[in-house]
Design a protein around this motif. Sequence first.
Motif, short mmCIF file in Angstrom:
data_model
loop_
_atom_site.label_atom_id
_atom_site.label_comp_id
_atom_site.label_asym_id
_atom_site.label_seq_id
_atom_site.Cartn_x
_atom_site.Cartn_y
_atom_site.Cartn_z
N SER A 191 0.83 -1.22 0.00
CA SER A 191 0.00 0.00 0.00
C SER A 191 0.85 1.26 0.00
O SER A 191 0.48 2.28 -0.59
CB SER A 191 -0.92 0.01 1.23
N ARG A 192 2.01 1.19 0.63
CA ARG A 192 2.87 2.37 0.73
C ARG A 192 3.63 2.66 -0.56
O ARG A 192 4.00 3.81 -0.80
CB ARG A 192 3.86 2.18 1.89
N PHE A 193 3.86 1.63 -1.37
CA PHE A 193 4.72 1.82 -2.53
C PHE A 193 4.05 1.57 -3.87
O PHE A 193 4.68 1.71 -4.91
CB PHE A 193 5.94 0.90 -2.41
N ILE A 194 2.78 1.19 -3.88
CA ILE A 194 2.12 0.85 -5.13
C ILE A 194 2.02 2.06 -6.07
O ILE A 194 2.09 1.92 -7.29
CB ILE A 194 0.72 0.25 -4.84
N PHE A 195 1.90 3.26 -5.51
CA PHE A 195 1.83 4.45 -6.34
C PHE A 195 3.18 4.75 -6.98
O PHE A 195 3.24 5.14 -8.15
CB PHE A 195 1.39 5.66 -5.50
N PHE A 196 4.24 4.60 -6.23
CA PHE A 196 5.56 4.96 -6.76
C PHE A 196 5.95 4.06 -7.93
O PHE A 196 6.59 4.51 -8.88
CB PHE A 196 6.61 4.86 -5.67
N TYR A 197 5.57 2.79 -7.87
CA TYR A 197 5.97 1.85 -8.91
C TYR A 197 4.92 1.70 -10.01
O TYR A 197 4.89 0.71 -10.73
CB TYR A 197 6.29 0.49 -8.28
N ASN A 198 4.02 2.70 -10.12
CA ASN A 198 3.09 2.82 -11.25
C ASN A 198 2.21 1.59 -11.43
O ASN A 198 2.04 1.07 -12.53
CB ASN A 198 3.87 3.08 -12.56
N LYS A 199 1.62 1.14 -10.32
CA LYS A 199 0.73 -0.01 -10.38
C LYS A 199 -0.70 0.34 -9.96
O LYS A 199 -1.42 -0.49 -9.44
CB LYS A 199 1.27 -1.14 -9.48
N VAL A 200 -1.10 1.58 -10.22
CA VAL A 200 -2.44 2.02 -9.79
C VAL A 200 -3.53 1.30 -10.56
O VAL A 200 -4.67 1.22 -10.09
CB VAL A 200 -2.58 3.55 -9.96
N ASP A 201 -3.22 0.76 -11.74
CA ASP A 201 -4.23 0.02 -12.50
C ASP A 201 -4.61 -1.28 -11.81
O ASP A 201 -5.65 -1.87 -12.12
CB ASP A 201 -3.71 -0.27 -13.91
N LYS A 202 -3.80 -1.73 -10.86
CA LYS A 202 -4.09 -2.95 -10.11
C LYS A 202 -4.80 -2.66 -8.79
O LYS A 202 -5.04 -3.59 -8.00
CB LYS A 202 -2.80 -3.72 -9.81
N LYS A 236 6.16 11.20 5.13
CA LYS A 236 7.57 10.93 5.42
C LYS A 236 8.48 11.34 4.26
O LYS A 236 9.70 11.32 4.41
CB LYS A 236 7.77 9.44 5.70
N LEU A 237 7.90 11.66 3.12
CA LEU A 237 8.70 11.94 1.93
C LEU A 237 9.25 13.36 1.96
O LEU A 237 8.56 14.29 2.38
CB LEU A 237 7.86 11.73 0.67
N LYS A 238 10.47 13.50 1.47
CA LYS A 238 11.12 14.81 1.41
C LYS A 238 11.67 15.12 0.02
O LYS A 238 12.14 16.23 -0.21
CB LYS A 238 12.27 14.87 2.41
N VAL A 239 11.62 14.17 -0.89
CA VAL A 239 12.21 14.33 -2.22
C VAL A 239 11.15 14.86 -3.18
O VAL A 239 10.07 14.26 -3.33
CB VAL A 239 12.78 12.99 -2.74
N GLU A 240 11.43 15.98 -3.83
CA GLU A 240 10.44 16.64 -4.68
C GLU A 240 9.92 15.76 -5.80
O GLU A 240 8.69 15.64 -5.97
CB GLU A 240 11.03 17.94 -5.25
N PRO A 241 10.75 15.10 -6.63
CA PRO A 241 10.21 14.28 -7.73
C PRO A 241 9.30 13.16 -7.24
O PRO A 241 8.29 12.84 -7.88
CB PRO A 241 11.46 13.74 -8.42
N VAL A 242 9.63 12.57 -6.09
CA VAL A 242 8.81 11.49 -5.57
C VAL A 242 7.46 12.03 -5.09
O VAL A 242 6.41 11.44 -5.33
CB VAL A 242 9.54 10.76 -4.42
N LEU A 243 7.47 13.17 -4.42
CA LEU A 243 6.22 13.78 -3.98
C LEU A 243 5.33 14.15 -5.16
O LEU A 243 4.12 13.90 -5.15
CB LEU A 243 6.52 15.03 -3.14
N LEU A 244 5.93 14.73 -6.18
CA LEU A 244 5.15 15.09 -7.37
C LEU A 244 4.53 13.85 -8.01
O LEU A 244 3.39 13.89 -8.48
CB LEU A 244 6.05 15.81 -8.38
N HIS A 245 5.28 12.76 -8.02
CA HIS A 245 4.77 11.52 -8.60
C HIS A 245 3.59 10.98 -7.78
O HIS A 245 2.57 10.58 -8.34
CB HIS A 245 5.89 10.48 -8.66
N TYR A 246 3.73 10.98 -6.46
CA TYR A 246 2.64 10.51 -5.61
C TYR A 246 1.39 11.36 -5.79
O TYR A 246 0.27 10.83 -5.88
CB TYR A 246 3.08 10.52 -4.14
N PHE A 247 1.55 12.68 -5.82
CA PHE A 247 0.39 13.56 -5.96
C PHE A 247 -0.31 13.35 -7.31
O PHE A 247 -1.54 13.40 -7.39
CB PHE A 247 0.82 15.02 -5.81
N SER A 248 0.46 13.11 -8.36
CA SER A 248 -0.16 12.87 -9.66
C SER A 248 -0.92 11.55 -9.69
O SER A 248 -1.94 11.43 -10.37
CB SER A 248 0.92 12.88 -10.76
#
Length: 356
Positions: A191-202, A236-248
């Motif tokens: 649940s914590r990492f499914i967004f980062f690894y682009n698996k939202v279709d699942k 817990k995130l502090k890295v801008e590209p990762v935050l932008l990815h999660y928000f999108s």
Amino acid sequence: MAQASTAPSSAYLSALTQEIEKKLQRALVTQSQRLDLLQELFADIALEVDIRAQDIILSKDEGGVSPVEYGIEPENRLCFYDVLADHYVRAPENGKRILDLIVQLWSQSFASHIFSLLFHKWLFEVELEHTEVLLRYSSALVQGASNVFWYGYSQLYMHALPYLLEDVALVPMPLNKIPLQAQRDLYLLLSRFIFFYNKVDKLGTFLHYFPVFPNAFLVGGPADIFVIELTDQVQKLKVEPVLLHYFSQMRVLRGMELRMTTSTRLKACLYSYTSPGGPMYPTRAVRHAAWDALDFLFPVGRYPRHLISMFFRLLYPWYWPSSCWNFLLSCATAILYSLLRYIFSGWEKLRRPKSP
């Protein structure tokens, strides 16, 4: 499952296994260098397989296997742990010595990292008899995978999570092999990492197979537990590209039935990234991405939220110059684009042939 390796491929993987054994043995007997050796080994097995090694392991002309058969697309990186994880499933006896050494190093940093990369397939595809062994290994897998995915938020580890998601979490039979508590921990991890690894279709299927939690009557159903884990991770995130990815990626949450407390928690998480300064100190890009996600997920109350935010911004005069400058720049950009569209549309009309 990949096809059986050719003799050159098996010899190469056996040589790699021997090198891993040697480094683990050195870590076991050398206490002063143990952490450095384990960290070095972890970095080594996460390295990309070079061209010469790929020719040996993945040669189609010699009857080997291709990266696609490992579940790896051509544009992505093939790492050593990818081929070793499959190798220890095809030949479990080759990984037994490594596994024994890792067990002796359980309490050391990076031991669970190495276990999760090398044996994340072995745990679910090789028959194990003892229940206590399954509990120990499954707990180590979840702990190690959590550390690995959090360790660098790197595409180097993108192949392990799809396996745990698509071949374990979304298929009931392999998942039932590990204890229930380990199943719950694995779903919380995914649940914590499914967004980062682009698996939202699942996501729909993932929530469908979500295990039952004993405190579900307090926190809610699968969707609530998923969003709670997601918001905790984002904070817990502090890295801008990762935050932008999660928000999108958060746009997929629109329309999801959540408890009021969970919905409020998600709003508070997004709203905390919309203001400059402490405790988050988000960049301007992060603030705008958080506003976009907040307005998309919760359109009701959009304008009052912005007015309240603007009022509080007025209480900090040192932000006024940058805010005014960005506002003027945005207005000038919008006007310029409008003029260009008008000019090009007029030019197209002039070039269009007149009807007789």
